[in-house]
Scaffold this motif. Structure first.
Motif, PDB file in Angstrom:
ATOM      1  N   ILE A 100       0.844  -1.199   0.000  1.00  0.00           N
ATOM      2  CA  ILE A 100       0.000   0.000   0.000  1.00  0.00           C
ATOM      3  C   ILE A 100       0.875   1.243   0.000  1.00  0.00           C
ATOM      4  CG2 ILE A 100      -1.715   1.313   1.309  1.00  0.00           C
ATOM      5  CD1 ILE A 100      -2.756  -1.362   2.362  1.00  0.00           C
ATOM      6  N   TRP A 101       1.930   1.216   0.789  1.00  0.00           N
ATOM      7  CA  TRP A 101       2.818   2.374   0.877  1.00  0.00           C
ATOM      8  C   TRP A 101       3.526   2.627  -0.451  1.00  0.00           C
ATOM      9  CZ3 TRP A 101       5.303   0.406   6.027  1.00  0.00           C
ATOM     10  CH2 TRP A 101       4.356   0.497   7.055  1.00  0.00           C
ATOM     11  N   LYS A 102       3.846   1.562  -1.190  1.00  0.00           N
ATOM     12  CA  LYS A 102       4.459   1.740  -2.507  1.00  0.00           C
ATOM     13  C   LYS A 102       3.483   2.437  -3.456  1.00  0.00           C
ATOM     14  CE  LYS A 102       7.654  -2.149  -2.492  1.00  0.00           C
ATOM     15  NZ  LYS A 102       7.993  -3.446  -3.099  1.00  0.00           N
ATOM     16  N   ALA A 103       2.234   1.999  -3.434  1.00  0.00           N
ATOM     17  CA  ALA A 103       1.226   2.627  -4.297  1.00  0.00           C
ATOM     18  C   ALA A 103       1.001   4.077  -3.880  1.00  0.00           C
ATOM     19  CB  ALA A 103      -0.082   1.845  -4.232  1.00  0.00           C
ATOM     20  N   ASP A 104       0.993   4.331  -2.588  1.00  0.00           N
ATOM     21  CA  ASP A 104       0.815   5.693  -2.092  1.00  0.00           C
ATOM     22  C   ASP A 104       1.977   6.583  -2.524  1.00  0.00           C
ATOM     23  OD1 ASP A 104      -0.544   7.709  -0.572  1.00  0.00           O
ATOM     24  OD2 ASP A 104       0.992   7.450   0.983  1.00  0.00           O
ATOM     25  N   THR A 105       3.177   6.048  -2.502  1.00  0.00           N
ATOM     26  CA  THR A 105       4.341   6.813  -2.940  1.00  0.00           C
ATOM     27  C   THR A 105       4.245   7.132  -4.427  1.00  0.00           C
ATOM     28  OG1 THR A 105       5.678   5.759  -1.230  1.00  0.00           O
ATOM     29  CG2 THR A 105       6.860   6.817  -3.029  1.00  0.00           C
ATOM     30  N   LEU A 106       3.749   6.187  -5.216  1.00  0.00           N
ATOM     31  CA  LEU A 106       3.548   6.448  -6.647  1.00  0.00           C
ATOM     32  C   LEU A 106       2.537   7.569  -6.863  1.00  0.00           C
ATOM     33  CD1 LEU A 106       3.370   3.096  -8.645  1.00  0.00           C
ATOM     34  CD2 LEU A 106       4.811   5.058  -9.087  1.00  0.00           C
ATOM     35  N   VAL A 107       1.440   7.523  -6.122  1.00  0.00           N
ATOM     36  CA  VAL A 107       0.410   8.559  -6.253  1.00  0.00           C
ATOM     37  C   VAL A 107       0.999   9.921  -5.890  1.00  0.00           C
ATOM     38  CG1 VAL A 107      -1.752   9.418  -5.265  1.00  0.00           C
ATOM     39  CG2 VAL A 107      -1.542   7.032  -5.910  1.00  0.00           C
ATOM     40  N   ARG A 108       1.762   9.956  -4.811  1.00  0.00           N
ATOM     41  CA  ARG A 108       2.369  11.230  -4.404  1.00  0.00           C
ATOM     42  C   ARG A 108       3.364  11.734  -5.439  1.00  0.00           C
ATOM     43  NH1 ARG A 108       4.705  10.235   1.101  1.00  0.00           N
ATOM     44  NH2 ARG A 108       3.465   8.389   1.461  1.00  0.00           N
ATOM     45  N   ARG A 109       4.115  10.818  -6.045  1.00  0.00           N
ATOM     46  CA  ARG A 109       5.086  11.226  -7.065  1.00  0.00           C
ATOM     47  C   ARG A 109       4.371  11.804  -8.287  1.00  0.00           C
ATOM     48  NH1 ARG A 109       8.218   6.618  -9.543  1.00  0.00           N
ATOM     49  NH2 ARG A 109       8.503   6.078  -7.367  1.00  0.00           N
ATOM     50  N   TYR A 110       3.294  11.137  -8.721  1.00  0.00           N
ATOM     51  CA  TYR A 110       2.531  11.652  -9.861  1.00  0.00           C
ATOM     52  C   TYR A 110       1.919  13.013  -9.530  1.00  0.00           C
ATOM     53  CZ  TYR A 110       2.770   6.976 -11.965  1.00  0.00           C
ATOM     54  OH  TYR A 110       3.196   5.791 -12.507  1.00  0.00           O
ATOM     55  N   SER A 111       1.388  13.164  -8.333  1.00  0.00           N
ATOM     56  CA  SER A 111       0.776  14.440  -7.937  1.00  0.00           C
ATOM     57  C   SER A 111       1.817  15.546  -7.863  1.00  0.00           C
ATOM     58  CB  SER A 111       0.085  14.302  -6.586  1.00  0.00           C
ATOM     59  OG  SER A 111      -0.959  13.381  -6.656  1.00  0.00           O
ATOM     60  N   ARG A 112       2.978  15.223  -7.326  1.00  0.00           N
ATOM     61  CA  ARG A 112       4.044  16.227  -7.223  1.00  0.00           C
ATOM     62  C   ARG A 112       4.467  16.694  -8.610  1.00  0.00           C
ATOM     63  NH1 ARG A 112       8.547  13.439  -5.765  1.00  0.00           N
ATOM     64  NH2 ARG A 112       7.475  12.791  -3.884  1.00  0.00           N
ATOM     65  N   GLU A 113       4.602  15.750  -9.536  1.00  0.00           N
ATOM     66  CA  GLU A 113       4.992  16.113 -10.894  1.00  0.00           C
ATOM     67  C   GLU A 113       3.900  16.933 -11.579  1.00  0.00           C
ATOM     68  OE1 GLU A 113       6.668  14.023 -14.967  1.00  0.00           O
ATOM     69  OE2 GLU A 113       6.518  12.848 -13.129  1.00  0.00           O
ATOM     70  N   ALA A 114       2.641  16.584 -11.342  1.00  0.00           N
ATOM     71  CA  ALA A 114       1.535  17.334 -11.946  1.00  0.00           C
ATOM     72  C   ALA A 114       1.484  18.762 -11.393  1.00  0.00           C
ATOM     73  CB  ALA A 114       0.212  16.626 -11.687  1.00  0.00           C
ATOM     74  N   ARG A 115       1.673  18.915 -10.092  1.00  0.00           N
ATOM     75  CA  ARG A 115       1.685  20.269  -9.516  1.00  0.00           C
ATOM     76  C   ARG A 115       2.825  21.097 -10.090  1.00  0.00           C
ATOM     77  NH1 ARG A 115       0.565  17.528  -4.753  1.00  0.00           N
ATOM     78  NH2 ARG A 115       2.747  17.659  -4.128  1.00  0.00           N
ATOM     79  N   TYR A 116       3.967  20.468 -10.270  1.00  0.00           N
ATOM     80  CA  TYR A 116       5.111  21.167 -10.850  1.00  0.00           C
ATOM     81  C   TYR A 116       4.805  21.607 -12.279  1.00  0.00           C
ATOM     82  CZ  TYR A 116       9.802  21.848 -12.744  1.00  0.00           C
ATOM     83  OH  TYR A 116      10.907  22.363 -13.362  1.00  0.00           O
ATOM     84  N   LEU A 117       4.187  20.712 -13.052  1.00  0.00           N
ATOM     85  CA  LEU A 117       3.896  21.022 -14.449  1.00  0.00           C
ATOM     86  C   LEU A 117       2.775  22.046 -14.595  1.00  0.00           C
ATOM     87  CD1 LEU A 117       4.171  17.461 -15.996  1.00  0.00           C
ATOM     88  CD2 LEU A 117       5.788  19.347 -16.237  1.00  0.00           C
ATOM     89  N   LEU A 118       1.856  22.080 -13.645  1.00  0.00           N
ATOM     90  CA  LEU A 118       0.770  23.063 -13.712  1.00  0.00           C
ATOM     91  C   LEU A 118       1.283  24.485 -13.507  1.00  0.00           C
ATOM     92  CD1 LEU A 118      -2.098  21.243 -11.818  1.00  0.00           C
ATOM     93  CD2 LEU A 118      -2.112  21.977 -14.197  1.00  0.00           C
ATOM     94  N   GLY A 119       2.428  24.618 -12.897  1.00  0.00           N
ATOM     95  CA  GLY A 119       2.963  25.946 -12.619  1.00  0.00           C
ATOM     96  C   GLY A 119       3.660  26.599 -13.794  1.00  0.00           C
ATOM     97  N   PHE A 120       3.902  25.861 -14.867  1.00  0.00           N
ATOM     98  CA  PHE A 120       4.645  26.404 -15.998  1.00  0.00           C
ATOM     99  C   PHE A 120       3.852  26.255 -17.286  1.00  0.00           C
ATOM    100  CE2 PHE A 120       7.943  25.083 -12.998  1.00  0.00           C
ATOM    101  CZ  PHE A 120       8.656  26.259 -12.893  1.00  0.00           C
ATOM    102  N   ASP A 121       4.159  27.120 -18.265  1.00  0.00           N
ATOM    103  CA  ASP A 121       3.515  27.034 -19.575  1.00  0.00           C
ATOM    104  C   ASP A 121       4.535  27.035 -20.709  1.00  0.00           C
ATOM    105  OD1 ASP A 121       0.891  26.794 -18.852  1.00  0.00           O
ATOM    106  OD2 ASP A 121       0.547  28.952 -18.738  1.00  0.00           O
ATOM    107  N   MET A 122       5.711  26.562 -20.456  1.00  0.00           N
ATOM    108  CA  MET A 122       6.741  26.540 -21.496  1.00  0.00           C
ATOM    109  C   MET A 122       6.513  25.350 -22.426  1.00  0.00           C
ATOM    110  SD  MET A 122       9.850  27.617 -18.929  1.00  0.00           S
ATOM    111  CE  MET A 122      10.975  26.553 -19.691  1.00  0.00           C
ATOM    112  N   ASP A 123       7.177  25.382 -23.585  1.00  0.00           N
ATOM    113  CA  ASP A 123       7.004  24.317 -24.567  1.00  0.00           C
ATOM    114  C   ASP A 123       7.483  22.969 -24.041  1.00  0.00           C
ATOM    115  OD1 ASP A 123       5.880  26.017 -26.384  1.00  0.00           O
ATOM    116  OD2 ASP A 123       7.776  26.469 -27.401  1.00  0.00           O
ATOM    117  N   GLN A 124       8.608  22.976 -23.339  1.00  0.00           N
ATOM    118  CA  GLN A 124       9.107  21.709 -22.807  1.00  0.00           C
ATOM    119  C   GLN A 124       8.148  21.149 -21.763  1.00  0.00           C
ATOM    120  OE1 GLN A 124      13.151  21.509 -21.634  1.00  0.00           O
ATOM    121  NE2 GLN A 124      12.880  19.572 -20.578  1.00  0.00           N
TER     122      GLN A 124
END
Length: 178
Positions: free
Chosen positions: A41-65
């Motif tokens: 369960i903790w492994k799955a939770d860590t995956l969810v947190r990693r995906y959420s962290r990356e999504a929050r990071y990407l939502l903050g920028f609008d560059m082409d990359q």
């Protein structure tokens, strides 16, 4: 840099070990998905947190990359079946642990009806009775891609497969006699 032969743990433990509500929720997930221990369960939770962290990071920028990275993240989640095709990046923030646990080989074997219980599905996978594209997969935590779901079945020379075929044949014969 670390020892190359010793891999790091792939999960984060809960911040407080004796939270009654968290323990109760984890126990429900363990019985529902037939998990061996809470580490899964903790492994799955860590995956969810990693995906959420990356999504929050990407939502903050609008560059082409960043657009390319957004498409890459959404494509990965769509291929694994966690999110539907064409999902928005904001939907990544709504992912739960159950979304990840539903994509495990053990769960899909149970949902397809190849096993009667999630624990039995785990046993079939670990003992080498289940194949994916004709290859034995011994890991119940294997994340099945969306296109691979139909290719899950029993190993042809597996004694379990033979018993189930005989059972189904006898069941069909009894149904036709009546």
């Amino acid at each position: 840099m670390g020892q190359p032969r010793k891999s790091r743990k792939k999960y984060n433990t809960p911040p407080h070990p004796w939270n009654a509500e968290r323990i109760k929720n984890e126990n429900k997930l363990m019985t529902k998905y037939g998990l061996k221990n809470k580490k899964e369960i903790w492994k799955a939770d860590t995956l969810v947190r990693r995906y959420s962290r990356e999504a929050r990071y990407l939502l903050g920028f609008d560059m082409d990359q960043m657009q390319d990275e957004k498409l890459e993240l959404l494509g990965h989640l769509a291929r694994t079946g966690v999110l539907p095709e064409g999902a928005a990046l904001e939907e990544v923030l709504n992912l739960t642990v159950e979304d990840i646990l539903r994509r495990r080989l053990q769960t899909i074997v149970y949902k397809k009806g190849l096993a009667r219980t999630p624990k039995e599905a785990r046993m079939f996978v670990v003992h080498g009775h289940i194949t994916l594209n004709g290859k034995k997969i011994n890991s119940p935590s294997y994340v099945v891609l969306k296109g691979q779901e139909d290719e899950i079945g029993f190993y042809p020379s597996s004694p379990v497969a033979k018993q189930i075929e005989e059972y189904n044949k006898n069941k069909n014969e009894k149904a036709t006699e009546e």
